[in-house]
Design a protein around this motif. Structure first.
Motif, short mmCIF file in Angstrom:
data_model
loop_
_atom_site.label_atom_id
_atom_site.label_comp_id
_atom_site.label_asym_id
_atom_site.label_seq_id
_atom_site.Cartn_x
_atom_site.Cartn_y
_atom_site.Cartn_z
N CYS A 183 0.98 -1.41 0.12
CA CYS A 183 -0.07 -0.06 0.11
C CYS A 183 0.83 1.16 -0.03
N VAL A 184 0.65 2.21 -0.75
CA VAL A 184 1.15 3.52 -0.85
C VAL A 184 0.05 4.48 -0.82
N PRO A 185 0.36 5.72 -0.07
CA PRO A 185 -0.72 6.86 0.12
C PRO A 185 -0.99 7.53 -1.08
N ASP A 186 -0.29 7.80 -1.93
CA ASP A 186 -0.68 8.60 -3.10
C ASP A 186 0.31 8.29 -4.42
N ILE A 187 0.02 8.94 -5.49
CA ILE A 187 0.81 8.65 -6.74
C ILE A 187 1.87 9.69 -7.03
N LYS A 188 2.24 10.54 -5.71
CA LYS A 188 3.11 11.63 -6.17
C LYS A 188 4.54 10.90 -6.56
N ASN A 189 4.95 9.96 -5.98
CA ASN A 189 6.08 9.30 -6.13
C ASN A 189 5.90 7.62 -6.80
N LEU A 190 4.87 7.60 -7.57
CA LEU A 190 4.51 6.22 -7.91
C LEU A 190 5.35 5.59 -8.66
N THR A 191 6.46 6.13 -9.67
CA THR A 191 7.13 5.26 -10.52
C THR A 191 8.16 4.93 -9.56
N ASP A 192 8.91 5.55 -8.39
CA ASP A 192 9.59 5.04 -7.38
C ASP A 192 9.15 3.95 -6.67
N GLU A 193 7.85 4.21 -6.17
CA GLU A 193 7.13 2.97 -5.69
C GLU A 193 7.21 1.83 -6.46
N LEU A 194 6.77 1.97 -7.62
CA LEU A 194 6.54 0.70 -8.46
C LEU A 194 7.83 0.10 -8.77
N ALA A 195 9.04 0.92 -8.80
CA ALA A 195 10.58 0.38 -9.16
C ALA A 195 10.94 -0.48 -7.77
N SER A 196 10.67 -0.14 -6.56
CA SER A 196 11.04 -0.52 -5.30
C SER A 196 10.23 -1.89 -4.85
N PHE A 197 8.80 -1.90 -5.29
CA PHE A 197 7.87 -2.80 -4.95
C PHE A 197 7.96 -3.93 -5.98
N ARG A 198 8.00 -3.59 -7.19
CA ARG A 198 7.95 -4.33 -8.48
C ARG A 198 6.97 -5.26 -8.49
N PRO A 199 5.68 -4.58 -8.53
CA PRO A 199 4.37 -5.84 -8.28
C PRO A 199 4.24 -6.44 -9.87
N THR A 200 3.53 -7.59 -9.88
CA THR A 200 3.35 -8.28 -11.14
C THR A 200 2.11 -7.68 -11.64
N LEU A 201 1.18 -7.26 -10.93
CA LEU A 201 -0.09 -6.64 -11.16
C LEU A 201 -0.29 -5.13 -10.74
N ILE A 202 -0.89 -4.35 -11.70
CA ILE A 202 -1.32 -3.03 -11.12
C ILE A 202 -2.91 -2.75 -11.39
N LEU A 203 -3.61 -2.15 -10.60
CA LEU A 203 -4.86 -1.98 -10.73
C LEU A 203 -5.15 -0.34 -10.36
N GLY A 204 -5.48 0.41 -11.57
CA GLY A 204 -5.29 1.76 -11.55
C GLY A 204 -6.67 2.30 -12.16
N VAL A 205 -6.53 3.70 -12.31
CA VAL A 205 -7.67 4.48 -13.11
C VAL A 205 -6.88 5.04 -14.17
N PRO A 206 -7.82 5.34 -15.44
CA PRO A 206 -7.11 5.82 -16.75
C PRO A 206 -6.12 6.81 -16.58
N ARG A 207 -6.36 7.72 -15.60
CA ARG A 207 -5.54 8.83 -15.59
C ARG A 207 -4.20 8.37 -15.17
N VAL A 208 -3.95 7.27 -14.37
CA VAL A 208 -2.66 6.82 -14.18
C VAL A 208 -1.60 6.31 -15.38
N PHE A 209 -2.51 5.68 -16.13
CA PHE A 209 -1.90 5.26 -17.52
C PHE A 209 -1.72 6.30 -18.51
N GLU A 210 -2.49 7.33 -18.62
CA GLU A 210 -2.37 8.42 -19.41
C GLU A 210 -1.09 9.11 -19.08
N LYS A 211 -0.97 9.39 -17.61
CA LYS A 211 0.15 9.84 -16.98
C LYS A 211 1.47 9.22 -17.47
#
Length: 598
Positions: A252-280
């Motif tokens: 769990c992470v509290p927001d998407i401000k540092n999302l790329t860093d969180e993704l790089a450190s957690f390295r999930p196999t699955l992401i669930l998000g809203v379109p705005r995340v993928f647009e960004k």
């Protein structure tokens, strides 16, 4: 009238509740990491055995504080490990969780806590505690406030030291499948939010069938998911419970401000998000490529990815030449984009709003398939989604197994199934209207194709009727315009008017980079550039792209760039980013008039 259903893949327990999942995990997978928790900035695994013990300890504190079976306990916090722990602790005490968005105003807090009759609330920080305290004199049922950042979990653990394991077991078993698990208040685009009563059965039916249909994405001991959506939203809640049900590791992470860093450190196999995340992700990658002088390479790579994805849906498949180009760009571009998304994932699930075909094909083309779905609070999140092996881009997929989707004669999407809500808390009139004849009336307009894939084309109440009598569903064109990197939000107008117009807000994150590239003064804002010919031309491109998706009568003829944003604080959008059209129309009435003046 047309309807489609799929047989259930998961047998909902005839009794029991969601706490059975964490006891089962501890018994069957005691040493498997079911949670990831950040400690001093480093991800630390929490095993199934540890998680059960920590949930029980917090539940004992709730019981010691006098929380009884069926009591409502509110949670007001950003998405974090303690949210999940306390959610299951509330259930283990036999109580009902009432999520509250951490961005809620004091007035909204008062309404939700008061309407639900919450006896206790756990908040995250001082600001949340202050919001509750400011209205506490109007909340006669509220007896306790605990604050996570002031040691709420530790305080509950200490308070429950004398409560036995047997007492927790008894309490945890007190709720039955058809009892309320949670009351989730709708975002409230019109009027006061309504409390959707979702039972333990609702979540069993929802998450059990979701996990079974997407089985290759939920591999115990290997798969992981990073939750950055608000846990107070039903989509975030679905992610939480599906991960526990599988089980797979949940971070769990509290927001998407540092999302790329969180993704790089957690390295999930699955992401669930809203379109705005993928647009960004797409817009940021393109902007970076342009800044590095590689914009043309990125655009060619994007075109190749989209073409490759489209070819995958044909009997012939990609040509030899296209396969070669795809392989080259995979080394130069696509692999780097997958690394930004954590490097291990191949799939994502998107909901909350339409993703759009262009982005759907782009991500599948780079080797990261985004499966689009559709649902509402009343349907316990996803009521339809694309299967991992039979995706139809441009649709929200087939019905949740064990449920039925029906298209009424007027085009409205109707739902039936065990995953649906029980009704609105303290609101029999609204319940009777929404659950007519055993079917939930979604208010959305859609179509079903011959294979049962659902496409959503608009909202029944949002249909705009122009002065010429043309019915316009704004969602289609708004989503296309919003896909442009510079556009933050877009709202189509034109009810009773001679043509369709639009109000557009500018994404400040990308405006600075665009202004610099186009020789605009440093520190330029949307307010200072709203009449700038270059910015107008850029937004016109977005509008032209949107217009390409609709008929001429539905197309946007004129638009206005606004000086400010649509904000939750001003009441323009809900916490789940849905537009409150009536509020926007009222607050920007002069801008709407300017579109039609002369």
């Amino acid at each position: 009238m047309r309807e489609f259903s799929l047989p259930a893949l998961y047998e909902v327990p005839s009794d029991g509740n969601l706490t059975d999942l964490i006891r089962r995990n501890a018994a069957q997978h005691p040493d498997v990491a079911v949670m990831g928790r950040k400690v001093a900035g480093v991800w630390t695994d929490v095993t199934a055995t540890q998680f059960l013990a920590e949930v029980r300890a917090a539940a004992k504190g709730l019981i010691a504080a006098g929380v009884r079976p069926g009591d409502r306990v509110a949670l007001m916090s950003r998405t974090r490990y303690e949210w999940v722990q306390l959610d299951f602790a509330i259930w283990s005490a036999g109580a009902v969780t009432v999520p509250v968005y951490e961005t809620s105003s004091a007035e909204q807090v008062q309404w939700i806590l008061g309407d639900s009759g919450a006896v206790a609330v756990v908040v995250e920080g001082e600001a949340h505690a202050a919001a509750v305290e400011s209205v506490r004199d109007r909340l006669p049922s509220l007896r306790h406030i605990w604050q996570i950042e002031q040691g709420a979990v530790e305080q509950l653990t200490a308070a429950g030291a004398d409560v036995t394991d047997e007492t927790v077991e008894e309490r945890g078993a007190s709720a039955k499948a058809d009892d309320a698990a949670t009351i989730v208040y709708t975002s409230g685009t019109t009027g006061r939010p309504k409390g959707c009563v979702l039972t333990h059965r609702s979540f069993f039916a929802e998450c059990g069938n979701l996990v079974e249909r997407l089985k290759p994405l939920f591999r115990t001991g290997d798969s992981s998911v990073l939750l950055f959506l608000p846990a107070a939203h039903v989509f975030g809640r679905m992610v939480e419970i599906a991960a526990v049900m599988a089980p797979i590791k949940l971070g769990c992470v509290p927001d998407i401000k540092n999302l790329t860093d969180e993704l790089a450190s957690f390295r999930p196999t699955l992401i669930l998000g809203v379109p705005r995340v993928f647009e960004k992700v797409y817009n940021s990658a393109r902007a970076k490529a342009q800044a590095d002088g590689k914009g043309k390479i990125f655009d060619k790579a994007a075109q190749t990815a989209i073409a490759y994805s489209r070819a995958l849906g044909t009997p012939e498949g990609p040509s030899i030449g296209l396969k070669f180009k795809h392989k080259v760009f995979d080394r130069l571009v696509f692999s780097k984009l997958r690394a930004v998304l954590g490097g291990r994932g191949e799939y994502a699930v998107s909901g909350g709003a339409p993703l759009g075909e262009r982005l759907g094909h782009f991500f599948r083309g780079i080797g990261f398939t985004v499966l689009e779905g559709y649902g509402l609070t009343e349907s316990c999140a996803a009521t339809a989604f694309n299967p991992w092996n039979r995706q139809k881009i441009g649709t929200v997929g087939q019905p949740l197994p064990g449920s039925v989707v029906r298209i009424a004669d007027d085009g409205e999407v109707l739902l039936h199934g065990e995953h649906l809500f029980q009704g609105y808390w303290n609101n029999e009139a609204a319940t009777a209207e929404a659950l007519a004849d055993g079917w939930f009336h979604t208010g959305d307009i859609g179509t079903l194709d011959e294979d049962g894939y659902l496409a959503i084309t608009g909202r029944k109440k949002e249909i705009i009727v122009t002065a010429g009598g043309k019915n316009v569903a704004p969602a289609v064109i708004e989503d296309r315009i919003r896909a442009h990197a510079l556009v933050a939000e877009c709202m189509v107008v034109g009810d009773g008017r001679p043509f369709v117009g639009a109000l557009v807000t500018i994404d400040e994150e990308f405006l600075g980079r665009w202004a610099s590239d186009h020789g605009k003064p440093a520190g330029s804002t949307a307010a200072s550039l709203r009449d700038d010919v270059d910015l107008l031309a850029e937004v016109q491109q977005a509008v032209d792209d949107g217009n390409a998706a609709v008929s001429k009568a539905e197309s946007v003829r004129k638009f206005r760039i606004l000086s400010s944003q649509f904000t939750e604080e001003a009441g323009h959008i809900t916490p789940s980013l849905k537009l409150k059209r009536n509020v926007v129309a009222k607050d920007f009435a002069d801008e709407v008039e300017a579109i039609y003046r002369g």
